[in-house]
Design an enzyme around this catalytic site. Structure first.
Site, PDB file in Angstrom:
ATOM      1  N   ALA A 184     -13.238  45.564  58.517  1.00  0.00           N
ATOM      2  CA  ALA A 184     -12.822  46.346  57.348  1.00  0.00           C
ATOM      3  C   ALA A 184     -13.274  45.748  56.025  1.00  0.00           C
ATOM      4  O   ALA A 184     -13.499  46.469  55.051  1.00  0.00           O
ATOM      5  CB  ALA A 184     -11.297  46.493  57.347  1.00  0.00           C
ATOM      6  N   ARG A 194      -4.941  45.968  57.380  1.00  0.00           N
ATOM      7  CA  ARG A 194      -4.005  44.894  57.667  1.00  0.00           C
ATOM      8  C   ARG A 194      -3.589  44.034  56.488  1.00  0.00           C
ATOM      9  O   ARG A 194      -2.603  43.331  56.575  1.00  0.00           O
ATOM     10  CB  ARG A 194      -4.600  43.987  58.762  1.00  0.00           C
ATOM     11  N   GLN A 212     -16.090  47.182  64.093  1.00  0.00           N
ATOM     12  CA  GLN A 212     -14.752  47.716  64.335  1.00  0.00           C
ATOM     13  C   GLN A 212     -14.505  48.967  63.502  1.00  0.00           C
ATOM     14  O   GLN A 212     -13.561  49.702  63.757  1.00  0.00           O
ATOM     15  CB  GLN A 212     -13.688  46.684  63.946  1.00  0.00           C
ATOM     16  N   ASP A 235     -15.450  54.201  59.711  1.00  0.00           N
ATOM     17  CA  ASP A 235     -15.865  54.993  58.547  1.00  0.00           C
ATOM     18  C   ASP A 235     -17.283  55.529  58.633  1.00  0.00           C
ATOM     19  O   ASP A 235     -17.671  56.425  57.882  1.00  0.00           O
ATOM     20  CB  ASP A 235     -15.703  54.182  57.261  1.00  0.00           C
ATOM     21  N   HIS A 240     -14.829  51.083  67.876  1.00  0.00           N
ATOM     22  CA  HIS A 240     -13.508  51.708  67.732  1.00  0.00           C
ATOM     23  C   HIS A 240     -13.625  53.189  67.379  1.00  0.00           C
ATOM     24  O   HIS A 240     -12.640  53.821  67.016  1.00  0.00           O
ATOM     25  CB  HIS A 240     -12.675  50.975  66.689  1.00  0.00           C
ATOM     26  N   CYS A 248     -11.214  67.942  70.709  1.00  0.00           N
ATOM     27  CA  CYS A 248     -10.006  68.335  71.449  1.00  0.00           C
ATOM     28  C   CYS A 248      -9.846  67.410  72.652  1.00  0.00           C
ATOM     29  O   CYS A 248     -10.794  67.198  73.416  1.00  0.00           O
ATOM     30  CB  CYS A 248     -10.126  69.781  71.920  1.00  0.00           C
ATOM     31  N   CYS A 270      -8.092  76.050  73.963  1.00  0.00           N
ATOM     32  CA  CYS A 270      -7.184  75.660  75.040  1.00  0.00           C
ATOM     33  C   CYS A 270      -5.868  75.205  74.424  1.00  0.00           C
ATOM     34  O   CYS A 270      -5.638  75.363  73.228  1.00  0.00           O
ATOM     35  CB  CYS A 270      -7.804  74.548  75.904  1.00  0.00           C
ATOM     36  N   SER A 328     -11.158  39.466  60.426  1.00  0.00           N
ATOM     37  CA  SER A 328     -10.393  38.261  60.730  1.00  0.00           C
ATOM     38  C   SER A 328     -10.468  37.894  62.206  1.00  0.00           C
ATOM     39  O   SER A 328      -9.907  36.878  62.625  1.00  0.00           O
ATOM     40  CB  SER A 328      -8.926  38.454  60.318  1.00  0.00           C
TER      41      SER A 328
END
Length: 244
Positions: free
Chosen positions: A25, A37, A100, A103, A118, A126, A149, A188
């Site tokens: 991040a 965090r 990670q 964005d 991630h 969906c 659905c 970190s």
């Protein structure tokens, strides 16, 4: 960052046969994007394993949280650090980026070999039939009901309680094992299994050198050849002066 540190990182990059970048991040907060965090971040005073857990899909809390994430990601843009990494990749100095971050800024900046371990926020899917949706279904329509659905539309991210995508994770491990240099930027290294990529690289056949640039402490500081607590954009720009 001292001139000596900048020169040393540049030297490692030039001499490396397979350099891998690992990001978190911290590289995107320099674009103005809130992180998860840190104090004042999106998780401050809240439990991420509850808000962003797979069991929360379909709840107002989950939809509101990711609507904010989607709006934030759209409002801000890749910064000079993202663009420098893309440039280093084009020049053959960097072979891949393992991130990670959800964005999508690395790809938006032009990097090609990016593993978003991630997930990402480029579109929604969906969880029932797999139909893809534009992010506006959350951010404008404020709806997560699938039109085809009875499934629930959700971001393409790995939530707490879910495993990382098998194929992407296997590829990331291979990238780490091939590395002879790993530069860690803005994470970190607290989240497992993502942080185990450092072990894979350091203990791999090429015994990768580890460079860590992040303001917070990490469990891997002790094995780093170079450890800096600098801002990422400034650090990469300083290194770049010795690469041109």
């Amino acid at each position: 960052m001292t001139k000596e540190a900048s020169k040393n990182i540049a030297k490692l990059l030039k001499e490396s046969n397979y350099a891998v970048i690992v990001t978190g991040a911290g590289i995107s907060t320099e674009s103005g994007l809130p992180d998860f965090r840190s104090q004042g971040g999106l998780w401050d005073g809240r439990r991420p394993e509850e808000i962003s857990h797979a069991s929360k899909v379909g709840t107002d809390e989950f939809r509101d949280f990711f609507t904010k994430r989607l709006n934030d990601a759209a409002e801000h843009k890749p910064n000079a650090a993202h663009r420098l990494l893309a440039d280093w990749e084009k020049k053959g100095l960097v072979q891949s980026i393992l991130t990670q971050n959800i964005d999508g800024y690395h790809k938006a900046a032009g990097s090609k070999k990016v593993l978003e371990l991630h997930g990402h926020l480029r579109y929604l899917t969906c969880n029932g039939c797999g139909r893809d949706y534009d992010v506006s279904k959350f951010t404008v329509e404020h709806s997560d009901a699938c039109l085809d659905c009875e499934g629930t539309v959700r971001p393409n991210v790995t939530l707490f309680g879910e495993e990382l995508p098998h194929l992407a994770w296997s590829e990331a491990i291979q990238e780490a094992r091939k590395a002879d240099l790993v530069i860690v930027l803005g994470t970190s290294l607290q989240v497992w299994p993502f942080n185990s990529l450092i072990d894979e690289a350091y203990q791999g056949g090429n015994a990768a050198r580890i460079v860590i640039v992040t303001e917070s402490e990490t469990p891997y500081d002790g094995i780093a050849s170079i450890r800096l607590h600098d801002k990422i954009t400034a650090a990469l720009q300083a290194v770049n002066e010795y690469l041109v």
